[in-house]
Scaffold this motif. Structure first.
Motif, PDB file in Angstrom:
ATOM      1  N   SER A   1      -2.733  -7.918   8.804  1.00  0.00           N
ATOM      2  CA  SER A   1      -2.025  -8.368   7.593  1.00  0.00           C
ATOM      3  C   SER A   1      -2.673  -7.807   6.330  1.00  0.00           C
ATOM      4  O   SER A   1      -1.983  -7.347   5.414  1.00  0.00           O
ATOM      5  N   VAL A   2      -3.998  -7.834   6.283  1.00  0.00           N
ATOM      6  CA  VAL A   2      -4.710  -7.295   5.119  1.00  0.00           C
ATOM      7  C   VAL A   2      -4.444  -5.806   4.975  1.00  0.00           C
ATOM      8  O   VAL A   2      -4.177  -5.311   3.869  1.00  0.00           O
ATOM      9  N   VAL A   3      -4.482  -5.086   6.081  1.00  0.00           N
ATOM     10  CA  VAL A   3      -4.222  -3.639   6.035  1.00  0.00           C
ATOM     11  C   VAL A   3      -2.790  -3.381   5.580  1.00  0.00           C
ATOM     12  O   VAL A   3      -2.537  -2.488   4.756  1.00  0.00           O
TER      13      VAL A   3
ATOM     14  N   VAL B   1      -0.902  -5.275   3.650  1.00  0.00           N
ATOM     15  CA  VAL B   1      -0.809  -5.574   2.213  1.00  0.00           C
ATOM     16  C   VAL B   1      -1.419  -4.434   1.402  1.00  0.00           C
ATOM     17  O   VAL B   1      -0.854  -4.000   0.391  1.00  0.00           O
ATOM     18  N   LEU B   2      -2.566  -3.937   1.825  1.00  0.00           N
ATOM     19  CA  LEU B   2      -3.205  -2.843   1.101  1.00  0.00           C
ATOM     20  C   LEU B   2      -2.377  -1.565   1.123  1.00  0.00           C
ATOM     21  O   LEU B   2      -2.282  -0.868   0.108  1.00  0.00           O
ATOM     22  N   VAL B   3      -1.749  -1.268   2.234  1.00  0.00           N
ATOM     23  CA  VAL B   3      -0.894  -0.080   2.328  1.00  0.00           C
ATOM     24  C   VAL B   3       0.317  -0.248   1.424  1.00  0.00           C
ATOM     25  O   VAL B   3       0.709   0.686   0.704  1.00  0.00           O
TER      26      VAL B   3
ATOM     27  N   ARG C   1       2.027   1.350  -6.100  1.00  0.00           N
ATOM     28  CA  ARG C   1       1.356   1.854  -7.305  1.00  0.00           C
ATOM     29  C   ARG C   1       1.470   3.305  -7.398  1.00  0.00           C
ATOM     30  O   ARG C   1       1.505   4.268  -7.316  1.00  0.00           O
TER      31      ARG C   1
ATOM     32  N   ARG D   1       0.568  -2.125  -1.271  1.00  0.00           N
ATOM     33  CA  ARG D   1       0.110  -2.023  -2.667  1.00  0.00           C
ATOM     34  C   ARG D   1      -0.118  -0.569  -3.060  1.00  0.00           C
ATOM     35  O   ARG D   1       0.175  -0.162  -4.183  1.00  0.00           O
ATOM     36  N   LYS D   2      -0.692   0.201  -2.143  1.00  0.00           N
ATOM     37  CA  LYS D   2      -0.985   1.603  -2.427  1.00  0.00           C
ATOM     38  C   LYS D   2       0.330   2.380  -2.616  1.00  0.00           C
ATOM     39  O   LYS D   2       0.432   3.249  -3.499  1.00  0.00           O
TER      40      LYS D   2
END
Length: 73
Positions: A61-63, A65-67, A73, A69-70
């Motif tokens: 889940s964290v990965v 979310v980070l992908v 942006r 977001r990347k």
């Protein structure tokens, strides 16, 4: 004398049978397919424990979310 010869031959035959059984057992234990199946079932059993399962879900889940977001942006 004849009894000794027969006894020795029986001991040799028994030793051959024991050796054949031992070799069959070793061949079964060293079978690559069996080793792979055992490793697979062990890995699945470990991954299916609640602690590991929920940890993997959290990390995934964290990965994700980070992908996302990347990408945004």
């Amino acid at each position: 004398m004849a009894g000794d010869t027969e006894r020795i031959e029986q001991e040799i035959a028994q030793a051959r049978e024991d050796l054949a059984k031992t070799l069959d057992a070793l061949a079964d234990r060293a079978n690559p397919q069996r080793l792979a199946d055992d490793a697979k079932s062990t890995a699945l059993r470990i991954v299916n424990t609640p602690a590991v399962k929920f940890t993997l879900i959290g990390v995934g889940s964290v990965v994700a979310v980070l992908v996302i977001r990347k990408i945004i942006r």
